[in-house]
Scaffold this motif. Sequence first.
Motif, PDB file in Angstrom:
ATOM      1  N   LEU A   1       0.840  -1.199   0.000  1.00  0.00           N
ATOM      2  CA  LEU A   1       0.000   0.000   0.000  1.00  0.00           C
ATOM      3  C   LEU A   1       0.877   1.252   0.000  1.00  0.00           C
ATOM      4  CD1 LEU A   1      -2.899   1.161   0.226  1.00  0.00           C
ATOM      5  CD2 LEU A   1      -2.706   0.946   2.699  1.00  0.00           C
ATOM      6  N   GLY A   2       0.463   2.209  -0.824  1.00  0.00           N
ATOM      7  CA  GLY A   2       1.201   3.472  -0.872  1.00  0.00           C
ATOM      8  C   GLY A   2       0.241   4.630  -1.060  1.00  0.00           C
ATOM      9  N   VAL A   3      -0.842   4.641  -0.275  1.00  0.00           N
ATOM     10  CA  VAL A   3      -1.809   5.739  -0.323  1.00  0.00           C
ATOM     11  C   VAL A   3      -1.734   6.454   1.034  1.00  0.00           C
ATOM     12  CG1 VAL A   3      -4.230   6.375  -0.667  1.00  0.00           C
ATOM     13  CG2 VAL A   3      -3.337   4.325  -1.790  1.00  0.00           C
ATOM     14  N   PRO A   4      -1.513   7.781   1.050  1.00  0.00           N
ATOM     15  CA  PRO A   4      -1.371   8.482   2.326  1.00  0.00           C
ATOM     16  C   PRO A   4      -2.490   8.128   3.315  1.00  0.00           C
ATOM     17  CG  PRO A   4      -0.938   9.987   0.521  1.00  0.00           C
ATOM     18  CD  PRO A   4      -1.423   8.697  -0.089  1.00  0.00           C
ATOM     19  N   PRO A   5      -2.144   7.965   4.583  1.00  0.00           N
ATOM     20  CA  PRO A   5      -0.880   8.325   5.227  1.00  0.00           C
ATOM     21  C   PRO A   5       0.278   7.356   4.976  1.00  0.00           C
ATOM     22  CG  PRO A   5      -2.344   7.330   6.848  1.00  0.00           C
ATOM     23  CD  PRO A   5      -3.139   7.445   5.574  1.00  0.00           C
ATOM     24  N   TYR A   6       0.065   6.364   4.111  1.00  0.00           N
ATOM     25  CA  TYR A   6       1.158   5.429   3.809  1.00  0.00           C
ATOM     26  C   TYR A   6       2.111   6.025   2.793  1.00  0.00           C
ATOM     27  CZ  TYR A   6      -0.868   1.513   6.304  1.00  0.00           C
ATOM     28  OH  TYR A   6      -1.326   0.695   7.287  1.00  0.00           O
ATOM     29  N   LEU A   7       3.387   5.953   3.095  1.00  0.00           N
ATOM     30  CA  LEU A   7       4.395   6.210   2.072  1.00  0.00           C
ATOM     31  C   LEU A   7       4.887   4.839   1.628  1.00  0.00           C
ATOM     32  CD1 LEU A   7       6.276   8.021   0.414  1.00  0.00           C
ATOM     33  CD2 LEU A   7       7.842   8.057   2.351  1.00  0.00           C
ATOM     34  N   GLY A   8       4.604   4.508   0.375  1.00  0.00           N
ATOM     35  CA  GLY A   8       4.907   3.168  -0.133  1.00  0.00           C
ATOM     36  C   GLY A   8       6.386   2.971  -0.429  1.00  0.00           C
TER      37      GLY A   8
END
Length: 581
Positions: A16-23
């Motif tokens: 997953l790389g959708v904020p708040p995630y930094l992928g």
Amino acid sequence: MRIAIVDGYTDEPAGLGVPPYLGIYPRYAYGAIKKANKSAEVFYLTIDDLRATFEGENGIATRNKTPNFPETKKILETADVIVYIGGLHTPGKYLSAVPSQVDEVAKFLKPFKGVKILGGPAFMGSAHAGGTKVTSRELLLAQTVFDHIVYGDLEAFLFDYLQDPKDADPFRFRDYAELRDYAIIGAEVVRQFPDFPDFVIVEIETQRGCPKAMGIGGCSFCTEPVRYRTVEDRPVEDVVAEVKALYDLGVRHFRVGRQSCIFSYMARPNGRVPVPNPEAIEKLFAGIRSVAPHVKTLHVDNANPAVIANYPEESIRIAKALIKYGTPGNVVAFGLESADPKVAKLNNLNATAEETYEAVKILNEVGGRRGYNGMPWLLPGINIVFGLPGETKKSYELTFQFLKRLLDEGLMVRRINIRQVVVFPGTPLWHLRGKVKTEKHKRLIQHYKYKIRHEIDLPMLKRVVPVGTILRDVRAEVFDNGLTYGRQIGSYPLIVGMPKKMPLNRFYNVMIVDHGYRSITGIPVPVNVNTESPKVLQYLPGIGKKTAVKILSKRPFRSREEFFETIGNEKREILEEAITL
Ligand code: SF4
């Protein structure tokens, strides 16, 4: 050399790389660029920066009105290279950041002169909703806008490209030995993430490829084994070194989620069900905690329930390690997909309903206790895919009955994720695409989705977070229509609607006061009973309209005793922590 990385956000089966995630993609890309050319200036922009900059100019409403990077246009104008990262394979519902697709970003990037490179899972196309068939349209459009489309690993391509563009092979994959430096150097890009340092969670990779797919082939719909035909486990030392680099920069939220099954990390191949390796997982998480002692979040993501059900002893050790070194609210998502054995066989699914049931039971026994942030320590999630070939009316009923059994037996499932299948080119499902049932069973799917939401999700949510539970550190993220929406930072956090306007981007402790089908209502505590509005007061458990009026007429209270005498001392237990004067 000036290089712009544009993060269009990514969502894949195992990452997953959708904020708040930094992928992983922007971090590795940044690291590869810096390793190849130390003096390169690298700018990390998000698709929301571009939306705010360009759509704002045209007077079109944007999701975020202000770019996080006010220099966005200038950066793109002067960039020698523009790297776009995107790709949405498992579309979900997003609270504040919405992933992009090639059509959108093409429109923004076309006018700029820099060499344009597309990386991430976008080369396989994107699905913005379930029940769709991904065609080559996106890829064809990408070919008209981008100078290079990277089918292998973006970081490998970028490193080679910056050494000598002629040597760069868009089909090249790197191994973990090559990744090591990229990952450590690339940690630094987190400083440019809009919500750094408080509101960023980084996805950490431990494995690529799928051990189950290596044994008996992939699940019909899955893109993971299509991209990675072998399984590679990332060395413990490399994962720990990357976590240390991120932690030293100030990151406090981590999800070890970039893998198809955390219980299969360093597992021994064994046909359909690999043999788990608890020592390796204990070493991994102990190592992470030794370099990141004060993490606020340490969660995981996917696991194959067949591994847990077939190797309970080893799996209990692994679950205990996840609790010992991790933080509460952790979720392990199980891919059951369908409880119908015929559908499972036709689509080569990974676990049976019975195995998934056993795995749910094991995790409940080990991880069902409530932790210090208000959530149970470690719960299973269940992924369901509707519309698979072979489905009949009975299939939906079998899946519903499976979920009902979990509910009736008092077990907890943190989340039931129902998706409609997406057909990606290159997957086994592509050959079965004529048999996909999303259109034919449209009404059945709607019916069972509704039934599961109402008859399973709602009572399950009430069990997982009963009224009166206090969830700690809920970040207020969006205000809409009288409600402030927030969530904890972690794996599949619950969305809490708070019935008042709260300053955003702050953490609150929130008492749960009501349940919806997929979200909950909560009020930030402590509530000042002398000043709070009657609208909020009446949300407190045990205080309806009538008691709220009584409170108003007796204000101001000079002591807690006086307050509880007014509303009834029997409410003291549940409200003790929730009020202040
Ligand atoms: S178990 Fe199935 S869904 Fe999960 S990663 Fe492997 S192939 Fe994909």
